[in-house]
Design an enzyme around this catalytic site. Structure first.
Site, mmCIF file in Angstrom:
data_model
loop_
_atom_site.group_PDB
_atom_site.id
_atom_site.type_symbol
_atom_site.label_atom_id
_atom_site.label_comp_id
_atom_site.label_asym_id
_atom_site.label_seq_id
_atom_site.Cartn_x
_atom_site.Cartn_y
_atom_site.Cartn_z
ATOM 1 N N ASP A 36 30.385 -52.361 4.602
ATOM 2 C CA ASP A 36 31.463 -52.665 3.660
ATOM 3 C C ASP A 36 32.203 -53.926 4.083
ATOM 4 O OD1 ASP A 36 30.771 -50.435 2.285
ATOM 5 O OD2 ASP A 36 32.533 -49.238 2.822
ATOM 6 N N TYR A 39 30.173 -56.964 3.253
ATOM 7 C CA TYR A 39 30.211 -57.177 1.799
ATOM 8 C C TYR A 39 31.562 -57.761 1.390
ATOM 9 C CZ TYR A 39 30.320 -56.133 -3.193
ATOM 10 O OH TYR A 39 30.442 -56.232 -4.557
ATOM 11 N N ASP A 40 32.630 -57.172 1.920
ATOM 12 C CA ASP A 40 33.970 -57.669 1.587
ATOM 13 C C ASP A 40 34.140 -59.126 2.001
ATOM 14 O OD1 ASP A 40 34.722 -55.242 0.504
ATOM 15 O OD2 ASP A 40 35.623 -54.499 2.357
ATOM 16 N N GLU A 120 47.359 -43.107 -2.478
ATOM 17 C CA GLU A 120 46.436 -41.993 -2.246
ATOM 18 C C GLU A 120 45.233 -42.498 -1.467
ATOM 19 O OE1 GLU A 120 44.259 -40.751 -5.896
ATOM 20 O OE2 GLU A 120 45.397 -42.380 -6.848
ATOM 21 N N LYS A 122 41.454 -43.284 -0.577
ATOM 22 C CA LYS A 122 40.332 -43.756 -1.405
ATOM 23 C C LYS A 122 39.054 -43.090 -0.906
ATOM 24 C CE LYS A 122 38.044 -48.031 -2.942
ATOM 25 N NZ LYS A 122 36.692 -47.714 -2.433
ATOM 26 N N CYS A 426 4.434 -60.316 21.033
ATOM 27 C CA CYS A 426 4.678 -59.225 20.088
ATOM 28 C C CYS A 426 4.286 -57.889 20.714
ATOM 29 C CB CYS A 426 3.872 -59.464 18.810
ATOM 30 S SG CYS A 426 3.945 -58.092 17.633
ATOM 31 N N CYS A 429 1.019 -56.432 18.675
ATOM 32 C CA CYS A 429 -0.330 -57.003 18.695
ATOM 33 C C CYS A 429 -0.592 -57.932 19.876
ATOM 34 C CB CYS A 429 -0.604 -57.755 17.388
ATOM 35 S SG CYS A 429 0.374 -59.266 17.189
#
Length: 719
Positions: A36, A39-40, A120, A122, A426, A429
């Site tokens: 979040d 994203y914010d 309130e 959330k 790797c 492999c």
């Protein structure tokens, strides 16, 4: 350094695409990839740029949109009579104070006039609208994109918190809006149940149970969303879903003059509302409510991610109205990321489908925000070095949302302990693993032989832009790979030897098998550029592959040219170490000279990628095996006489009927040059929706601009 208008336009375009993608993952697929907080941060950066450059606000800007358009879904769509809005966010006390100030200024209130707000918690759930007519529930819908949602009426009938009939008198129409959620303990129990069911199925089939292959819900919000958005309500009925109301939509009458009064009536009608809701008469009371709710957050039976403030008086809400996607009269004060201490027990390296090596810390289990966390992403080699993370370290992890958490502090980095050595080969492999020019990510160079990448590479090899083999789709490749029939692209051309074995598989008939083998045989003499693109060599896209083949003509020359560049690179190490190719003209010129290309689109990154690819013995083996089965002819660029022959064309905006690579290929076919930027040398601009600074510059220079349909006519006329 100040952001220029051109930089802002480009960044706004990237942000619009990024945020749209994450909105789709979160709202439509219940599968978020970022926290979040991350994203914010994207949304806030978008808002900053739009405030500085308001004339650059895009039609697809996240500031103009709510949620995400519903993708393919088994549920029918429902249009909301009143749009379901989103909320703007605040992250500090100062931003809450500024919100209160904005409300006062908009309403032009005198200093002595009090403004009350409700506060309130959330809840972190799935938004849902319940439409009651004469007190009876007639429809329930998810938010969707705010205007159109999914019909989940039969599903909400399974949720005990949602009454089919309101208690007492109710208006003719009243839409109650709130969140469908799942409590923390119920979420843990559901995942345990899914694991147990998977184990039982595996054992009943006589298989060894592998818990890593069991799909479980990442968090309570995803569990609630996945449980509600079921085609079969019987599945929803088995899931312990809850609901609480936080507002309303369409209403023929309101049972109160304030937010608090209407919410109290909704509770009397029989729907739960937040037990934490209070009325705040001052800013200090608002901040105190936030502090109180935040302090008790961990002890709540459900997940919350902030506190919502709403102007209490409804007549003031009406005057304040809405901005593009959110009300002016409400704001969500978000919580900071949750943190906890734990121990790093091991560090594993995961290889992604593009070859990226990602370190993952295996943790002593710790509860963070109601979710037991056992893994943490360490991102890349540089991040491990920055944090000094080693096995046995005591760390602070942060769960800033509902994705794999991250380490924010190493509490024991000063203790003597061997440093973690990031692999240079790797783990899947054994191929070399390198960080390419200008990148922090370390990637496996094994490519076609790396088991972690193999199926994705095979799917790319047969894709539309590459060899385009009909009948060899993703499911078929997965099936044939699991049977051991497809290990490398060359195996595709040897499937004819397995005709009888394929025919014996469920779902295959003579005709379908023959059609598949016929489609494969039709690619025995593939276009050289498509074949090269299909190999999935990093930085070698469709356009680059065509440019390389235009220069070399014969694809068989490529390994020798890659070796020649590798030799030049080793003889000029100072040039090879330069990170910014614009300052490394000699290396860039060497790429063009060795690979015999004249385009600016091919530089040192392509040269390095080709050298690294052909440096690996197994890649050369795959290459040789493939060319023993296919015979790509010499590459000859065929052009058609057209109205744009000899001209420079720039494509900008969103192309709706073709990809950008296809557009460039069309220009090349018509004898035109496709450029990436508009200049005085540009002859034509093809603009799609969302075109920005390039379109503006074209207008300033008096360059002809056409749309995609007009370009299609040019292509058709040259036919």
């Amino acid at each position: 350094m100040a952001t220029t208008e051109a930089e802002a336009a480009n960044e706004l375009m990237r942000l619009a695409r990024q945020i749209a993608r994450h909105n789709r993952l979160y709202h439509a697929e219940d599968a978020p990839e970022i926290s979040d907080a991350e994203y914010d941060a994207l949304v806030r950066r978008n808002a900053e740029l739009e405030a500085a450059f308001p004339h650059l606000i895009r039609p697809d800007s996240p500031s103009q949109l709510v949620g995400h358009e519903i993708a393919a879904s088994p549920l029918s769509k429902v249009a909301h009579e009143v749009r379901m809005m989103s909320l703007d966010n605040a992250f500090t006390d100062e931003e809450v104070a500024e919100f209160v100030g904005r409300v006062r200024r908009f309403l032009n209130l005198p200093a002595e006039e009090p403004v009350a707000f409700t506060a309130e918690d959330k809840i972190d759930g799935l938004s849902c609208s319940l439409r009651y007519e004469n007190g009876r529930l007639v429809r329930a819908a998810t938010r969707g994109d705010g205007q159109v949602g999914e019909d989940v009426t039969p599903n909400v009938a399974c949720i005990a918190d949602i009454p089919q009939q309101l208690q007492g008198d109710a208006p003719a129409v009243f839409e109650i809006r709130g969140e469908v959620y799942m409590e923390k303990q119920a979420f843990v129990a559901l995942n345990a149940q899914l694991l147990a069911e998977a184990r039982e199925k595996a054992e009943s089939r006589g298989e060894v149970f592998d818990p890593t292959g069991v799909r479980q819900f990442a968090n309570p919000r995803n569990a609630a969303a996945g449980s509600l958005r079921q085609k079969d309500p019987a599945i929803t009925a088995k899931r312990p879903l809850r609901f609480w109301a936080h507002g309303w939509g369409a209403a023929s009458a309101l049972p109160g003059a304030t937010q608090q009064e209407v919410m109290a009536q909704i509770a009397r009608w029989g729907l739960p509302i937040s037990p934490e809701m209070i009325r705040c008469a001052t800013l200090d009371e608002m901040l105190a409510a936030y502090a109180r709710i935040a302090a008790g957050r961990a002890n709540l039976p459900y997940e919350i991610d902030g506190v919502v403030y709403k102007v209490d008086r409804l007549d003031w809400q009406q005057r304040l109205g809405f901005v593009a996607k959110a009300p002016r009269w409400a704001i969500a004060r978000k919580f900071p990321a949750e943190q906890a201490e734990t121990t790093v027990e091991a560090i594993d390296i995961q290889v992604g489908r593009t070859g990226k090596l990602t370190p993952v810390g295996r943790l002593a289990p710790v509860l963070v925000g109601g979710v037991t966390v056992t893994n943490v992403t360490l991102h890349n080699r540089d991040e491990i070095a920055r944090l000094g993370v080693r096995m046995g370290d005591r760390v602070v992890i942060q769960r800033a949302g509902d994705v794999i958490p991250q380490v924010v502090a190493n509490l024991t980095r000063e203790e003597e302990r061997p440093a973690f050595l990031f692999p240079d080969h790797c783990p899947e492999c054994g191929s070399e693993a390198v960080a390419e020019e200008g990148e922090v990510d370390v990637r496996c160079t094994g490519g076609l032989i790396c088991p972690a990448q193999r199926t994705e590479r095979l799917k790319h090899f047969v894709s539309r832009g590459a060899l385009d083999i009909d009948g060899l789709g993703e499911k078929t490749i997965d099936q044939f790979f699991a049977l051991g029939w497809l290990e490398s692209p060359v195996d595709i051309f040897r499937l004819r030897k397995r005709r009888d074995a394929i025919l014996a598989l469920e779902g295959w008939q003579d005709k379908s098998v023959d059609n598949l083998l016929k489609a494969i045989e039709a690619r025995r003499e593939p276009d050289a550029a498509r074949l090269l693109f299909g190999l999935g060599i990093r930085h070698v896209g469709a356009v680059t592959a065509r440019d390389l083949m235009k220069g070399l003509g014969d694809i068989h020359r490529l390994p020798g040219k890659a070796a020649e560049f590798a030799a030049y690179r080793s003889e000029h190490p100072r040039e090879a170490e330069e990170k910014e190719s614009p300052f490394n003209t000699r290396m860039s010129e060497a790429v063009k000279r060795i690979f015999e290309v004249g385009t600016d689109g091919i530089g040192t990154a392509v040269g390095h990628a080709l050298a690294d690819f052909f440096h690996e013995d197994h890649n050369r083996q795959v290459w040789n095996d493939l060319l023993s089965e296919v015979s790509p002819p010499l590459y000859v660029v065929e052009t058609k006489a057209s109205a744009v022959a000899g001209k420079t064309v720039v494509f900008t905006g969103k192309l709706e009927t073709m990809s950008r690579d296809e557009a460039k290929a069309q220009a090349e076919m018509l004898g035109a040059k496709a450029a990436g930027s508009v200049s005085a040398k540009t002859d034509l601009v093809v603009a799609g929706p969302g075109a920005g600074t390039k379109l503006k510059k074209a207008a300033e220079l008096g360059i002809e601009v056409i749309d995609e349909a007009a370009w299609a006519e040019i292509v058709k006329a040259a036919g």
